[in-house]
Each structure stands twice: as C-alpha cells, then as structure tokens.
Design a protein around this motif. Structure first.
Motif, PDB file in Angstrom:
ATOM      1  N   ALA A  93      28.173 -19.902  17.293  1.00 34.36           N
ATOM      2  CA  ALA A  93      26.761 -20.262  17.132  1.00 34.36           C
ATOM      3  C   ALA A  93      26.076 -19.308  16.162  1.00 34.36           C
ATOM      4  N   MET A  94      26.420 -18.034  16.241  1.00 39.93           N
ATOM      5  CA  MET A  94      25.830 -17.047  15.333  1.00 39.93           C
ATOM      6  C   MET A  94      26.214 -17.330  13.882  1.00 39.93           C
ATOM      7  N   LYS A  95      27.452 -17.713  13.674  1.00 35.66           N
ATOM      8  CA  LYS A  95      27.926 -17.974  12.316  1.00 35.66           C
ATOM      9  C   LYS A  95      27.240 -19.202  11.703  1.00 35.66           C
ATOM     10  N   GLN A  96      26.657 -20.047  12.541  1.00 34.85           N
ATOM     11  CA  GLN A  96      25.933 -21.225  12.071  1.00 34.85           C
ATOM     12  C   GLN A  96      24.484 -20.897  11.687  1.00 34.85           C
ATOM     13  N   GLU A  97      24.077 -19.655  11.903  1.00 31.37           N
ATOM     14  CA  GLU A  97      22.700 -19.225  11.638  1.00 31.37           C
ATOM     15  C   GLU A  97      22.664 -18.339  10.384  1.00 31.37           C
ATOM     16  N   THR A 104      22.395  -8.693  10.909  1.00 32.79           N
ATOM     17  CA  THR A 104      23.238  -8.522  12.087  1.00 32.79           C
ATOM     18  C   THR A 104      24.344  -7.507  11.826  1.00 32.79           C
ATOM     19  N   ASP A 105      24.615  -6.689  12.819  1.00 31.08           N
ATOM     20  CA  ASP A 105      25.733  -5.747  12.756  1.00 31.08           C
ATOM     21  C   ASP A 105      26.992  -6.519  13.156  1.00 31.08           C
ATOM     22  N   TRP A 106      27.615  -7.134  12.175  1.00 32.70           N
ATOM     23  CA  TRP A 106      28.765  -8.010  12.443  1.00 32.70           C
ATOM     24  C   TRP A 106      29.951  -7.247  13.004  1.00 32.70           C
ATOM     25  N   ASP A 107      30.101  -5.975  12.652  1.00 33.80           N
ATOM     26  CA  ASP A 107      31.189  -5.176  13.232  1.00 33.80           C
ATOM     27  C   ASP A 107      31.039  -5.118  14.748  1.00 33.80           C
ATOM     28  N   VAL A 109      29.350  -7.265  16.628  1.00 34.73           N
ATOM     29  CA  VAL A 109      29.537  -8.620  17.152  1.00 34.73           C
ATOM     30  C   VAL A 109      31.025  -8.896  17.377  1.00 34.73           C
ATOM     31  N   TYR A 110      31.832  -8.639  16.354  1.00 30.64           N
ATOM     32  CA  TYR A 110      33.264  -8.916  16.476  1.00 30.64           C
ATOM     33  C   TYR A 110      33.922  -8.010  17.511  1.00 30.64           C
ATOM     34  N   LEU A 111      33.494  -6.771  17.596  1.00 24.62           N
ATOM     35  CA  LEU A 111      34.032  -5.863  18.607  1.00 24.62           C
ATOM     36  C   LEU A 111      33.739  -6.374  20.019  1.00 24.62           C
ATOM     37  N   LEU A 112      32.516  -6.852  20.243  1.00 25.95           N
ATOM     38  CA  LEU A 112      32.161  -7.383  21.561  1.00 25.95           C
ATOM     39  C   LEU A 112      32.972  -8.630  21.902  1.00 25.95           C
ATOM     40  N   VAL A 113      33.165  -9.503  20.916  1.00 24.53           N
ATOM     41  CA  VAL A 113      33.957 -10.725  21.161  1.00 24.53           C
ATOM     42  C   VAL A 113      35.406 -10.343  21.437  1.00 24.53           C
ATOM     43  N   ILE A 114      35.957  -9.425  20.679  1.00 19.10           N
ATOM     44  CA  ILE A 114      37.337  -8.978  20.919  1.00 19.10           C
ATOM     45  C   ILE A 114      37.461  -8.341  22.297  1.00 19.10           C
ATOM     46  N   SER A 115      36.432  -7.581  22.708  1.00 21.06           N
ATOM     47  CA  SER A 115      36.449  -6.967  24.044  1.00 21.06           C
ATOM     48  C   SER A 115      36.500  -8.025  25.130  1.00 21.06           C
ATOM     49  N   ALA A 116      35.829  -9.150  24.916  1.00 23.32           N
ATOM     50  CA  ALA A 116      35.864 -10.238  25.901  1.00 23.32           C
ATOM     51  C   ALA A 116      37.278 -10.788  26.042  1.00 23.32           C
ATOM     52  N   PHE A 117      38.032 -10.810  24.963  1.00 23.10           N
ATOM     53  CA  PHE A 117      39.416 -11.291  25.020  1.00 23.10           C
ATOM     54  C   PHE A 117      40.312 -10.294  25.747  1.00 23.10           C
ATOM     55  N   GLY A 118      39.914  -9.049  25.789  1.00 21.57           N
ATOM     56  CA  GLY A 118      40.735  -8.012  26.433  1.00 21.57           C
ATOM     57  C   GLY A 118      40.587  -7.969  27.950  1.00 21.57           C
ATOM     58  N   ARG A 119      39.699  -8.737  28.497  1.00 17.05           N
ATOM     59  CA  ARG A 119      39.472  -8.712  29.963  1.00 17.05           C
ATOM     60  C   ARG A 119      40.426  -9.635  30.667  1.00 17.05           C
TER      61      ARG A 119
END
Length: 119
Positions: A93-97, A104-107, A109-119
């Motif tokens: 959704a963010m990439k569509q904006e 935006t601090d994209w680094d 953003v990507y770190l948070l998304v990657i962290s979600a995959f690590g759970r």
C-alpha cells in the motif's frame, strides 16, 4: 488547551502508559496526524495492535492522511506479530503512494517488514 493535551499525550507515550494515554486521547478536543502517530506508535509498542489498526483506519474519516511515520508506527506493531502477510500488504500500500517517496525512511520500512517475516 491543545499544547497541554499534546504534552500529556507525549509523556504517556514516552513512558508506555497506554491506559493513561487513552484517557488523555478521549479528552483531546482535536486530534491531528501527530496525535494519531503517537497513539498508533504507542498501541503498536504495547501490543494493542487492534487499536493501532483501528486508529490507522480512522484517519481518512477525519480528513487526515497517513505519512511515512504513520505507516512505520503501524509496521512497528506488525513486526512483532507472527502474521507477516499484513506487514507485506502495508508495504505494498505504501508503494502505491507516490507522495511517500521523498519523505519516508524506506530502510526502516523494509527492516520492519523483514522483521515481521522473522517471527
């Protein structure tokens, strides 16, 4: 009165005082993007993710536009959850904006998304 409410809300958020912050929130005469960012971030950090989602979804009805900070506040909570699909959906959704590109601090953003995959 608005500066007093913001100061109280900021103190509650800084100290992770979720229920006290909700009391301040309920009494605030007006809420802007900054106030929403504080509450979404606090809700995410204290694992009240349903409340963070509710606040995020409520913003457009108040004519408020989520910023990169707002999205990161929500992603912060999603990064602590085992369901990575929602974090990925937020990223998409963010990439569509296009308005988020320059601010935006994209680094992060990507770190948070990657962290979600690590759970």
């Amino acid at each position: 009165w608005a500066p007093l409410f913001y100061a109280l809300l900021a103190c509650c958020c800084k100290e992770l005082r979720y229920f006290e912050a909700l009391s301040v929130w309920d009494e605030m005469p007006e809420r802007d993007e900054i106030a929403y960012n504080m509450m979404i971030n606090l809700s995410s950090r204290t694992r009240h993710l349903d409340e963070a989602r509710k606040l995020f979804d409520e913003m457009p009805s108040r004519s408020l536009v989520a910023s990169g900070v707002t999205y990161c506040a929500l992603l912060n909570g999603l990064a602590a959850q085992p369901d990575h699909a929602e974090a990925l959906a937020v990223l998409q959704a963010m990439k569509q904006e296009p308005r988020l590109d320059a601010t935006t601090d994209w680094d992060q953003v990507y770190l948070l998304v990657i962290s979600a995959f690590g759970r």
